[in-house]
Structures are given as C-alpha cells and as structure tokens.
Design an enzyme around this catalytic site. Structure first.
Site, PDB file in Angstrom:
ATOM      1  N   ASN A 178      31.890  39.718  35.939  1.00 15.96           N
ATOM      2  CA  ASN A 178      31.614  40.974  36.632  1.00 15.96           C
ATOM      3  C   ASN A 178      30.791  41.941  35.775  1.00 15.96           C
ATOM      4  OD1 ASN A 178      33.042  41.817  39.418  1.00 15.96           O
ATOM      5  ND2 ASN A 178      34.197  40.183  38.427  1.00 15.96           N
TER       6      ASN A 178
ATOM      7  N   ASN B 244      40.183  34.393  42.955  1.00 16.80           N
ATOM      8  CA  ASN B 244      39.629  35.351  43.923  1.00 16.80           C
ATOM      9  C   ASN B 244      39.855  34.900  45.374  1.00 16.80           C
ATOM     10  OD1 ASN B 244      37.651  33.402  44.517  1.00 16.80           O
ATOM     11  ND2 ASN B 244      36.193  34.268  43.062  1.00 16.80           N
ATOM     12  N   ILE B 245      39.386  35.724  46.317  1.00 18.45           N
ATOM     13  CA  ILE B 245      39.641  35.470  47.736  1.00 18.45           C
ATOM     14  C   ILE B 245      39.030  34.154  48.210  1.00 18.45           C
ATOM     15  CG2 ILE B 245      39.854  37.919  48.301  1.00 18.45           C
ATOM     16  CD1 ILE B 245      37.018  37.745  49.529  1.00 18.45           C
TER      17      ILE B 245
ATOM     18  N   CYS C 244      42.348  44.642  39.783  1.00 19.91           N
ATOM     19  CA  CYS C 244      41.542  43.423  39.850  1.00 19.91           C
ATOM     20  C   CYS C 244      40.094  43.891  39.802  1.00 19.91           C
ATOM     21  CB  CYS C 244      41.889  42.586  41.067  1.00 19.91           C
ATOM     22  SG  CYS C 244      42.074  43.501  42.616  1.00 19.91           S
ATOM     23  N   SER C 245      39.267  43.501  40.752  1.00 21.39           N
ATOM     24  CA  SER C 245      37.896  44.011  40.781  1.00 21.39           C
ATOM     25  C   SER C 245      37.835  45.344  41.520  1.00 21.39           C
ATOM     26  CB  SER C 245      36.956  42.986  41.425  1.00 21.39           C
ATOM     27  OG  SER C 245      36.890  41.806  40.649  1.00 21.39           O
ATOM     28  N   ASP C 246      38.233  45.315  42.792  1.00 25.42           N
ATOM     29  CA  ASP C 246      38.198  46.540  43.590  1.00 25.42           C
ATOM     30  C   ASP C 246      39.572  47.151  43.828  1.00 25.42           C
ATOM     31  OD1 ASP C 246      35.390  46.601  43.909  1.00 25.42           O
ATOM     32  OD2 ASP C 246      35.535  45.051  45.461  1.00 25.42           O
TER      33      ASP C 246
ATOM     34  N   TRP D 277      42.198  46.161  45.908  1.00 24.01           N
ATOM     35  CA  TRP D 277      42.855  46.205  47.223  1.00 24.01           C
ATOM     36  C   TRP D 277      43.412  44.845  47.661  1.00 24.01           C
ATOM     37  CZ3 TRP D 277      37.614  48.566  48.384  1.00 24.01           C
ATOM     38  CH2 TRP D 277      36.606  47.585  48.449  1.00 24.01           C
ATOM     39  N   ASP D 278      43.264  43.806  46.857  1.00 22.14           N
ATOM     40  CA  ASP D 278      43.810  42.489  47.199  1.00 22.14           C
ATOM     41  C   ASP D 278      44.911  42.084  46.214  1.00 22.14           C
ATOM     42  OD1 ASP D 278      42.216  41.934  49.494  1.00 22.14           O
ATOM     43  OD2 ASP D 278      40.519  41.455  48.198  1.00 22.14           O
ATOM     44  N   ARG D 279      44.522  41.484  45.098  1.00 21.56           N
ATOM     45  CA  ARG D 279      45.512  41.045  44.109  1.00 21.56           C
ATOM     46  C   ARG D 279      46.330  42.205  43.563  1.00 21.56           C
ATOM     47  NH1 ARG D 279      40.894  37.489  41.140  1.00 21.56           N
ATOM     48  NH2 ARG D 279      39.689  39.239  41.979  1.00 21.56           N
TER      49      ARG D 279
END
Length: 579
Positions: free
Chosen positions: A308, A333-334, A394-396, A398-400
C-alpha cells in the site's frame, strides 16, 4: 392487455391480482423505469399469504424443483411457483402425499442463469438460482410456449431492482411490531455506559462530524480523548485514509483500557510524517493510566501493508510513534475472502463426505476464520493481561477492523453477549462505522462477479458461532438468532443492513421509511434465547484449527434457513395483529 407503465404504477395494479401463465407467455421487458406487461390473470390454489406491502407479480404451475443431491425423498418435485416483490415461493404436494415448500427472498439471489432449451427433454429446460446464502437451486419448466421466460424475467426484475433504479422490499414492507428496533442503539447512551463524558474522565463526545463533513463514512457522534481540540483532529483526518482518524470503540471504566479504530496512515513512498497524528496517538496512550504502551494491530499481512505504500498508504513506524508496538495479524483482503467463499459454496453443493473434506481444505475458509479469531484473541489478551490499550486498523478501516473490534469486545465485555448487547454492537461497530453493506453484499444489484462483494459480515457471524460452540452457556442468544440475522442481511426486508454509511442512510431517511430487524427479533425475543445462558467474565478462545469446525448447520442445511426464514411469515402477521 398491454401497456407501458412505471414500476410503481404496475405494482399498484398488481397488488390485488395474481398473475399467471395461461395461454400465452408473459412478456416482461425492462427499461430503466418501465416494463411491458402482457399477462392473463388467474389465482392459483394454495397461494401463500402475503406480508404487508408484499404483492404477487407472477405465478406458474407444474414447475419442477430439481434436487440432484436427493436431500428429499424425491429428486424431482412438481409444484407451483409464486414470485412477489419479496420472495420466490415454491409449494408442492409430493407423490407420498406430503407437502414441500421452499422460500427464497429475492434479495438473497445473486445470479439467475438459464439452462437448456425448448428442445431438451423433461427437466432439461429451466433456470439456476445462485443465492448469497450458499444455496444453489434449480427449477425446470415445461417447454411449451417458452414457459420459462415469464418467471425468469419477473424474478430478475424483483431480485435486481437497482438495475432499473427501483427500491428493495424494505421500503415497501409496512408491518408494525410491538418493539421499535431503531431505539436499540443510541451512541451517546452506549458511550455513557463506558464512562465517556464523565466528569474528570479521559474521553469525551465529539460532534465534529455532525454533518459528516470530516469523514463521510463515520457516524455523527464520536468519542475522542478529552484534551483533543478540533484543529488537531482536522490535521489527523488529513493524514488517515478516507479521513478515518482514530476514535473510541470501547472503553473499560474499571481498567481504563480502550479499543480505538481507524484507517491506515498516509505515509507513502516519501515516508511522510504527521506530527499531529503522532501527538494524537500519544493522547490516546495517556487516557490509560495503567500502561504507557499502545498496541497497534494492523489487520493486514505485512507484505500487503507494504504494497500500500506506493499507493500512498502505509503503517506506523515505531521510530515515529513512540510508546507503541505494531503487530500485523495476517488477515487476507476481501478478494481472498470472496474466492474462499466461492470454493466453500462448491463444497456445499457436493454430496460425498470425501469430496467435501478435500474441497473444504482447499477453500481455506476455516483458516481465514482462524486468522480473524486469533487476531481478536490477541487484542483481548493485550487488554486483559497487559492492561494496555489497542488501536486497530486495516487499509480503510471498515472490513477487517470491524471484525476484530467487535469480536474482541465480545470476548471482553459480557454485555455484548446478550441479545440487546449484540444488537448494539452490530449497530455501533458495523452499521454506524461505515461497513459497506450495500457494496459487500450487492443489495439489489445483478453484478454477481463484482470484485467489491465479499463475505466480511458473514465471516463475523461465523466467528461468533465458533465462540458459541466453545462457550455454549456464555451467550444469551441461540443459533436461530445468528441464522435470522444472516437471512435478513440478504433478504432486504428490513432497513438495518441497507446502504454503506450513516450519511447515506440519513439522506434516504432509511429509519423513517423502513423497519429495523431488531423490531422483528425483539418482538418475539424468547424465540432467540439460549435457555442455558449464564453470564461469564472474559473469554479465552482456543484458536487452533483443530478446534474450529465448518458451520454445516448453516452452510449445508437448507431446512434451517427455511425454518428461520419462515419466522418472518406467520409470526410477522400475528405480531402485527397483536399491536
């Protein structure tokens, strides 16, 4: 009868009628907001009762449900289909004299594919329905006069309303329930329970994002260190991906430990620094008088985090962020998770145990579940054993991040293991903090292969189920509770899991125009109670792969999905009449 009308006009006309094939096939042509309709009307015997706001669009007789696995006494079952704006229902009387029913919420349909042609023999002409809940369902039609076409067009129109700028069923469902689920979560009340805003406390409420101007994916009510001013927050917002600066998710009044969440810092190839971001992290550290160390948990594999950097992202360097310890949790990742789910769905479609075992190993599904659970346990251990605070990203974010934050809180705080507490947790850490439910689930859209779809919330619920298996008495809710949540994640009957952020939900008045899933659940809460529940303290999971198992009662048990799905039908009508 043929006319060109809007979707809303057609829906009004059809609300009193049941449309069925009779002598000529229906012709449904969909443009952006219009459809052609040419149908004969005839009520079929045994038509299922409808929910408030539900209307029937299409029915047909002598349709064959094909069950190649023979999970039932018969491989091919003939019956009637009913397609409404909420579901596709199949009703049949078997040759043994029994009855068979199947319900598929149209929102749960990911893809509809035709197979065969009118020249094919019996059961060789129909369509395949691929569902978001891992079911694959096959129907065959008589070949005369292209019988398949009407059902196929009607089903696609109802399942994918976003393709024609239509609304999902939640905006039409008008049932009334004794409980108002929209009142379950109040951010100020929940933060107050954690001691935020108390006199002399280290955390305060912030309304800097009241109009979602600082971060359009964050909620309007946030909690930040008490000695932070808005100028500092402005600078930190600019240094975090999507403006998702570190904010409080959970705080222990007893120990002072906290869980904060954010997105990655924007370090980039030039290894940019932000002194305000570093100062802000120190203020988070200072809120915990029991520790001078903050543990930063980056959910990503380190290689992914490094990848990233050329795109402007990165992670916190220890040299710049003093009094911190960075740990990568190696959660994929997703795209890896979506690929794993596709492989898992292949497992569910096979009938021999040997085939299932081999493909389950190949899917890596349980390895991903283990990585998430292991990360949550690491966070809980740092807080419970070292009395240090944790920052997760994580990156943004909102997931992990949502997975780890919510699971760690469930291990630490028994409130979140109650039915109401779990609903609060989902509202707080998933819905208000901007998990992209529409994008990840594909609500109302037909892009089955969209690379932004991913089973992130499904994995979270799977992880919760694994926790329930290890601690069967520690959770107030039962398996039906978890299955019902997943059913209605996909069904689009309720507004709870619609849209990607609080800002979008507010702009569309989702709370005013739809019903909360918690209204339905809490109006019959006894159905979802674990009768052996007793409150436990902090939980410690065994996260070795040998102690995890496939949730076969969900992934491979269509009857359980059917049972939980049917809970919305008769009880929903009864609850409405009892109001």
């Amino acid at each position: 009868m043929s006319a060109r009308r809007t979707r809303s006009a057609l829906s009004a006309d059809l609300s009193e009628s049941i449309l069925t094939y009779r002598t000529s096939p229906p012709l449904l042509r969909r443009s952006r907001r219009h459809i052609h309709e040419s149908l004969r009307c005839k009520a079929l015997e045994g038509t299922p009762p409808l929910l408030s706001g539900e209307h029937t669009l299409y029915t047909d007789q002598e349709v064959t449900f094909c069950d190649p696995q023979q999970r039932h006494a018969e491989q091919f079952i003939k019956g009637n289909i009913y397609i409404t704006n909420y579901r596709m229902a199949f009703r049949a009387v078997t040759t043994e004299g029994g009855s068979y029913s199947l319900t598929i919420p149209v929102g749960a349909i990911s893809c509809v594919e035709k197979f065969g042609s009118v020249r094919n023999g019996p059961n060789g002409y129909g369509f395949l329905i691929i569902c978001k809940d891992s079911r694959t369902i096959k129907f065959a039609f008589k070949s005369e006069q292209h019988r398949r076409k009407g059902a196929f067009d009607a089903l696609k129109m109802m399942a994918f309303p976003a393709d024609s700028e239509g609304d999902v069923f939640a905006f039409q469902f008008k049932a009334k329930f004794p409980e108002d689920g929209w009142k379950v979560y109040n951010a100020e009340v929940e933060f107050s329970r954690m001691g935020v805003g108390s006199e002399g406390g280290c955390w305060k409420l912030s309304f800097i994002n009241k109009y979602h101007e600082k971060c359009d994916t964050y909620p309007s009510v946030l909690a930040v260190p008490s000695n932070c001013d808005n100028r500092l927050i402005d600078a930190v917002c600019n240094f975090r991906s999507k403006g998702r600066f570190p904010v409080l998710s959970w705080h222990s009044c007893r120990t002072g430990c906290s869980i904060t969440r954010s997105s990655q810092p924007l370090c980039g190839l030039l290894n940019r620094r932000c002194l305000e971001d570093e100062a802000y992290i120190q203020k988070i550290i200072d809120t915990n008088t029991n520790s001078t160390m903050l543990h930063i948990f980056d959910a990503r594999p380190k290689l992914n985090a490094m990848a990233n950097i050329p795109r402007g992202g990165g992670y916190e360097a220890k040299e710049q962020y003093v009094n911190t310890q960075l740990e990568f949790l190696d959660i994929e990742n997703i795209h890896k998770m979506r690929e794993s789910l596709f492989k898992l769905q292949a497992v569910c479609s096979l009938c021999t145990d040997e085939q299932r075992f081999m493909l389950l190993q190949n899917s890596q599904w349980l390895h991903h579940i283990r990585a998430v659970l292991n990360g949550a346990q690491r966070i809980a251990d740092v807080i419970n054993q070292k009395h240090s605070s944790a920052l997760i990203h994580c990156s943004d974010g909102w997931d992990r991040t949502s997975q780890l934050s919510s699971l760690a809180q469930m291990l630490l705080d028994p409130f979140y293991r109650t039915i109401i507490g779990f609903e609060v947790l989902v509202e707080k850490d998933w819905i208000s903090f901007g998990h992209k439910f529409n994008q990840r689930t594909g609500h109302g859209g037909s892009a089955h292969d969209d690379d932004q779809r991913a089973p992130i919330f499904l994995q979270f619920i799977d992880c919760v189920w694994q926790m329930c298996v290890q601690f069967p008495h520690a959770f107030e809710f039962n398996e039906h509770f978890l299955v019902t949540i997943l059913n209605h994640l996909y069904s689009c009957a309720f507004g709870t899991f619609l849209m990607d952020s609080e800002k979008i939900r507010d702009s569309l008045a989702v709370r005013a125009r739809t019903i909360s899933l918690w209204s339905f659940i809490n109006s019959q809460i006894h159905v979802y109670r674990n009768q052996s529940y007793s409150e436990h303290g902090v939980l410690t999971l065994n996260t070795t792969i040998e102690n995890l198992e496939l949730w076969s009662n969900y992934y491979m048990n269509s009857q359980l999905k059917e049972t939980c799905q049917n809970l919305i039908l008769e009880p929903a009508r009864k609850l409405e009449t009892d109001v």
